[in-house]
Design a protein around this motif. Structure first.
Motif, PDB file in Angstrom:
ATOM      1  N   SER A   1       0.748  -1.225  -0.062  1.00 47.42           N
ATOM      2  CA  SER A   1       0.018   0.056  -0.080  1.00 47.42           C
ATOM      3  C   SER A   1       0.849   1.143  -0.232  1.00 47.42           C
ATOM      4  O   SER A   1       2.098   1.062   0.188  1.00 47.42           O
ATOM      5  N   ASN A   2       0.248   2.355  -0.061  1.00 49.82           N
ATOM      6  CA  ASN A   2       0.792   3.738  -0.255  1.00 49.82           C
ATOM      7  C   ASN A   2       2.027   3.669  -1.006  1.00 49.82           C
ATOM      8  O   ASN A   2       2.954   4.172  -1.042  1.00 49.82           O
ATOM      9  N   LEU A   3       1.913   3.187  -2.368  1.00 46.01           N
ATOM     10  CA  LEU A   3       2.598   2.894  -3.469  1.00 46.01           C
ATOM     11  C   LEU A   3       2.942   4.293  -4.173  1.00 46.01           C
ATOM     12  O   LEU A   3       1.843   4.822  -4.730  1.00 46.01           O
ATOM     13  N   LEU A   4       4.203   4.792  -4.434  1.00 48.10           N
ATOM     14  CA  LEU A   4       4.214   5.705  -5.313  1.00 48.10           C
ATOM     15  C   LEU A   4       5.580   5.233  -6.105  1.00 48.10           C
ATOM     16  O   LEU A   4       6.546   5.036  -5.812  1.00 48.10           O
ATOM     17  N   VAL A   5       5.223   5.491  -7.527  1.00 51.06           N
ATOM     18  CA  VAL A   5       6.194   5.091  -8.452  1.00 51.06           C
ATOM     19  C   VAL A   5       6.512   6.414  -9.361  1.00 51.06           C
ATOM     20  O   VAL A   5       5.637   7.047  -9.894  1.00 51.06           O
ATOM     21  N   ALA A   6       7.854   6.566  -9.439  1.00 52.01           N
ATOM     22  CA  ALA A   6       8.289   7.683 -10.285  1.00 52.01           C
ATOM     23  C   ALA A   6       9.183   7.160 -11.506  1.00 52.01           C
ATOM     24  O   ALA A   6      10.091   6.537 -11.109  1.00 52.01           O
ATOM     25  N   THR A   7       8.943   7.890 -12.521  1.00 53.94           N
ATOM     26  CA  THR A   7       9.878   7.291 -13.664  1.00 53.94           C
ATOM     27  C   THR A   7       9.617   8.384 -14.894  1.00 53.94           C
ATOM     28  O   THR A   7       8.695   8.900 -15.077  1.00 53.94           O
ATOM     29  N   LYS A   8      10.998   8.741 -15.312  1.00 52.93           N
ATOM     30  CA  LYS A   8      10.763   9.706 -16.587  1.00 52.93           C
ATOM     31  C   LYS A   8      10.051  11.060 -16.306  1.00 52.93           C
ATOM     32  O   LYS A   8       9.428  11.534 -17.195  1.00 52.93           O
ATOM     33  N   GLY A   9      10.349  11.556 -15.030  1.00 51.50           N
ATOM     34  CA  GLY A   9       9.648  12.905 -14.588  1.00 51.50           C
ATOM     35  C   GLY A   9       8.225  12.890 -14.311  1.00 51.50           C
ATOM     36  O   GLY A   9       7.643  13.666 -14.308  1.00 51.50           O
ATOM     37  N   LYS A  10       7.601  11.476 -14.434  1.00 54.79           N
ATOM     38  CA  LYS A  10       6.305  11.436 -14.003  1.00 54.79           C
ATOM     39  C   LYS A  10       6.192  10.471 -12.904  1.00 54.79           C
ATOM     40  O   LYS A  10       6.907   9.652 -12.503  1.00 54.79           O
ATOM     41  N   ARG A  11       4.999  10.726 -11.948  1.00 56.26           N
ATOM     42  CA  ARG A  11       4.834  10.022 -10.624  1.00 56.26           C
ATOM     43  C   ARG A  11       3.409   9.458 -10.660  1.00 56.26           C
ATOM     44  O   ARG A  11       2.360  10.034 -11.298  1.00 56.26           O
ATOM     45  N   TYR A  12       3.355   7.915 -10.294  1.00 58.92           N
ATOM     46  CA  TYR A  12       1.963   7.513 -10.313  1.00 58.92           C
ATOM     47  C   TYR A  12       1.632   6.936  -8.944  1.00 58.92           C
ATOM     48  O   TYR A  12       2.610   6.423  -8.362  1.00 58.92           O
ATOM     49  N   GLN A  13       0.739   7.162  -8.333  1.00 58.69           N
ATOM     50  CA  GLN A  13       0.131   6.779  -7.029  1.00 58.69           C
ATOM     51  C   GLN A  13      -0.944   5.652  -7.494  1.00 58.69           C
ATOM     52  O   GLN A  13      -1.740   5.763  -8.135  1.00 58.69           O
ATOM     53  N   LEU A  14      -0.307   4.324  -6.804  1.00 61.31           N
ATOM     54  CA  LEU A  14      -1.074   3.026  -6.992  1.00 61.31           C
ATOM     55  C   LEU A  14      -2.031   2.845  -5.915  1.00 61.31           C
ATOM     56  O   LEU A  14      -1.543   3.282  -4.573  1.00 61.31           O
ATOM     57  N   ASP A  15      -3.297   2.322  -5.984  1.00 59.98           N
ATOM     58  CA  ASP A  15      -3.976   1.749  -4.795  1.00 59.98           C
ATOM     59  C   ASP A  15      -3.195   0.682  -4.475  1.00 59.98           C
ATOM     60  O   ASP A  15      -2.096  -0.063  -4.983  1.00 59.98           O
ATOM     61  N   SER A  16      -3.574  -0.042  -3.640  1.00 59.60           N
ATOM     62  CA  SER A  16      -3.021  -1.340  -2.856  1.00 59.60           C
ATOM     63  C   SER A  16      -2.942  -2.351  -3.742  1.00 59.60           C
ATOM     64  O   SER A  16      -3.680  -2.743  -4.781  1.00 59.60           O
ATOM     65  N   ILE A  17      -1.717  -3.498  -3.722  1.00 63.89           N
ATOM     66  CA  ILE A  17      -1.724  -4.518  -4.262  1.00 63.89           C
ATOM     67  C   ILE A  17      -1.772  -5.552  -3.325  1.00 63.89           C
ATOM     68  O   ILE A  17      -0.875  -5.741  -2.448  1.00 63.89           O
ATOM     69  N   ASN A  18      -2.624  -6.593  -3.543  1.00 66.26           N
ATOM     70  CA  ASN A  18      -2.945  -7.797  -2.740  1.00 66.26           C
ATOM     71  C   ASN A  18      -2.876  -9.061  -3.127  1.00 66.26           C
ATOM     72  O   ASN A  18      -3.046  -9.118  -4.417  1.00 66.26           O
ATOM     73  N   MET A  19      -2.302 -10.039  -2.545  1.00 66.54           N
ATOM     74  CA  MET A  19      -2.318 -11.524  -2.740  1.00 66.54           C
ATOM     75  C   MET A  19      -2.766 -12.261  -1.419  1.00 66.54           C
ATOM     76  O   MET A  19      -2.430 -12.092  -0.371  1.00 66.54           O
ATOM     77  N   VAL A  20      -3.914 -13.170  -1.875  1.00 66.90           N
ATOM     78  CA  VAL A  20      -4.339 -14.151  -0.784  1.00 66.90           C
ATOM     79  C   VAL A  20      -4.263 -15.448  -1.440  1.00 66.90           C
ATOM     80  O   VAL A  20      -4.691 -15.909  -2.535  1.00 66.90           O
ATOM     81  N   ALA A  21      -3.669 -16.282  -0.464  1.00 68.64           N
ATOM     82  CA  ALA A  21      -3.197 -17.709  -0.733  1.00 68.64           C
ATOM     83  C   ALA A  21      -3.906 -18.616   0.182  1.00 68.64           C
ATOM     84  O   ALA A  21      -3.696 -18.489   1.514  1.00 68.64           O
ATOM     85  N   THR A  22      -4.791 -19.426  -0.146  1.00 64.93           N
ATOM     86  CA  THR A  22      -5.133 -20.677   1.025  1.00 64.93           C
ATOM     87  C   THR A  22      -5.075 -21.913   0.360  1.00 64.93           C
ATOM     88  O   THR A  22      -4.846 -22.199  -0.869  1.00 64.93           O
ATOM     89  N   ALA A  23      -5.202 -22.849   1.205  1.00 62.80           N
ATOM     90  CA  ALA A  23      -4.858 -24.266   1.175  1.00 62.80           C
ATOM     91  C   ALA A  23      -5.706 -25.094   2.005  1.00 62.80           C
ATOM     92  O   ALA A  23      -5.551 -24.905   3.157  1.00 62.80           O
ATOM     93  N   GLN A  24      -6.425 -25.992   1.578  1.00 60.19           N
ATOM     94  CA  GLN A  24      -7.270 -27.008   2.417  1.00 60.19           C
ATOM     95  C   GLN A  24      -7.097 -28.343   1.607  1.00 60.19           C
ATOM     96  O   GLN A  24      -7.911 -28.473   0.715  1.00 60.19           O
ATOM     97  N   GLY A  25      -6.212 -29.128   2.207  1.00 61.04           N
ATOM     98  CA  GLY A  25      -6.043 -30.644   1.820  1.00 61.04           C
ATOM     99  C   GLY A  25      -5.544 -30.341   0.403  1.00 61.04           C
ATOM    100  O   GLY A  25      -4.472 -29.733   0.157  1.00 61.04           O
ATOM    101  N   ASP A  26      -5.943 -30.826  -0.961  1.00 66.31           N
ATOM    102  CA  ASP A  26      -5.253 -30.957  -1.973  1.00 66.31           C
ATOM    103  C   ASP A  26      -5.780 -29.669  -2.819  1.00 66.31           C
ATOM    104  O   ASP A  26      -5.697 -29.571  -3.933  1.00 66.31           O
TER     105      ASP A  26
END
Length: 323
Positions: free
Chosen positions: A143-168
Motif C-alpha cells: 500500500s501507499n505505493l508511489l512510482v516515479a519514472t521519466k519525470g512522472k509520478r504514479y500513485q497506486l492503490d493497494s496490491i494484494n495477494m491471498v493464498a489458501t490451501a485446504q487438503g489438495d
C-alpha cells in the motif's frame, strides 16, 4: 566479528553477485544447533557490495530462540532508505514469515536493478504461515505505493495477494489496479508450466517433445483480467490503449484443456485491433483453436473480419486463415 573490505564474493565463489564487505557484528547466546539455539545478534555494515552496487549504512538487530527469529533492520543508503520488522520460524524448509517493510525511497537504476529511471516508495505487510510455493498460505498487502519514472509520478492503490490451501485444494488470488488473477483447484504452482506443456505435446510437439516432470494430479481453473492503467504506458510505451483483456480457462487431468480470451480493443504502435476472441480446447486426440478479429487498422491498411483457426493432431498443425 569485524570485516574490513573483505571479499565475500571470492570466498563463496559468487563474485558476479557479491563483492566486498566492511562490517562489525556481535553474537551472544548459547547453543550451536539451530533447533535449540538461543542468541542475540547485531550487525552494522558500513558497506556491502551486491550486484556491483555498494550498499551503505545497514543496521540489523535481532534474536533467535529455538528456530524463531526476530529481526529489525534499517538501511540509510543514499539510494535505498527502508525499515524492516520481521519474524520467522525457520524449523521447516520453507519458513513462516510475518513482516512489515517500509520503503521510504528506492532508486532502482542507481542500485543497478533496472536499466532506466525508476524509483518507488511504499509499505508491504506480509503474513505467510507457509511460503512453500506449492502450498502457499497467507496474505501480502502493498500500500501507499508511489512510482516515479521519466519525470512522472504514479500513485497506486493497494496490491494484494491471498493464498489458501485446504487438503489438495488451493486458491491463489492477486488484485491490483491493472491486473487481477485467480488460480483455483488441485495444483502445484511450480509444475503448472510443465503440465500445460505436456498437454500440448500430446497434439503437437514443443521442442524435443519429451514429457516434463509432474509429481501430482492437476485439476484447476484460472482467470486473468488486465486493465488499462497509466503506469502500463511507462513500461510498454507503444501501448496507447487497451480495453479490459479477459482470459479464463480450465485444465482437467482427463485430457481436457479449455481456454477463452477477449480483448475489445488494443492500440499498439499506431495499429488498432478491434474485438479479439480466442478459443482453444482439446477433445479426444485433437486440439482445436481459433482467433477471430473484427477489424485491424494500420496507417495504410484496414482489414475486416479476420479468422485464424485450425487444429493440432498427431504432431501436425493445420492452419486456416480467412480475411
Amino acid at each position: 566479528i569485524q570485516l574490513n573490505n573483505f571479499n565475500v564474493g571470492r570466498l563463496v565463489k559468487q563474485e558476479a553477485n557479491l563483492g566486498r564487505v566492511t562490517a562489525t557484528g556481535k553474537i551472544t547466546g548459547t547453543g550451536t544447533d539451530p533447533k535449540y539455539m538461543s542468541a542475540k545478534f547485531s550487525v552494522m555494515a558500513q558497506k556491502a557490495e551486491l550486484k556491483k552496487y555498494a550498499y551503505r549504512n545497514l543496521v540489523l538487530n535481532g534474536n533467535i530462540v529455538k528456530q524463531n527469529v526476530t529481526a529489525f533492520a534499517k538501511m540509510n543508503d543514499q539510494n535505498l532508505k527502508l525499515n524492516l520488522n520481521a519474524k520467522a520460524n525457520i524449523s521447516t524448509t520453507y519458513p513462516s514469515v510475518n513482516l512489515v517493510l517500509e520503503v521510504d525511497s528506492a532508486n532502482l537504476r542507481a542500485l543497478k536493478l533496472y536499466n532506466e529511471d525508476l524509483r518507488f516508495r511504499g509499505r508491504v505487510i506480509a503474513n505467510m504461515p507457509s511460503t512453500n510455493p506449492d502450498k502457499l498460505i497467507g496474505t501480502i498487502n502493498a500500500s501507499n505505493l508511489l512510482v516515479a519514472t521519466k519525470g512522472k509520478r504514479y500513485q497506486l492503490d493497494s496490491i494484494n495477494m491471498v493464498a489458501t490451501a485446504q487438503g489438495d485444494q488451493k486458491d491463489l488470488r492477486v488484485r491490483s489496479p491493472f491486473l487481477s488473477a485467480n488460480l483455483t483447484g488441485q495444483y502445484k504452482l511450480t509444475e503448472i508450466a510443465n503440465v500445460l506443456t505436456n498437454e500440448i505435446n500430446k497434439y503437437f510437439k514443443i521442442g524435443d517433445g519429451r514429457p516434463l516432470p509432474v509429481s501430482e494430479t492437476h485439476n484447476f481453473s484460472f482467470a486473468v483480467n488486465a486493465q488499462n492503467h497509466p503506469i502500463l504506458q511507462t513500461f510498454v510505451p507503444q501501448l496507447a490503449r487497451m480495453e479490459p483483456v479477459n482470459i479464463k480457462g480450465t485444465y482437467a487431468e482427463t485430457n481436457s484443456l479449455s481456454l477463452t480470451g477477449t480483448a475489445p480493443q488494443v492500440v499498439y504502435n499506431g495499429n488498432t485491433i478491434d474485438n479479439i476472441r480466442l478459443n482453444l480446447n482439446t477433445t479426444g486426440k485433437v486440439l482445436n483453436y481459433s482467433v477471430n478479429i473484427d477489424k485491424i487498422s494500420t496507417a495504410s491498411l484496414k482489414v475486416n473480419k479476420t479468422t485464424l483457426e485450425g487444429k493440432a493432431e498427431n504432431n501436425r498443425l493445420d492452419v486456416n486463415l480467412n480475411i
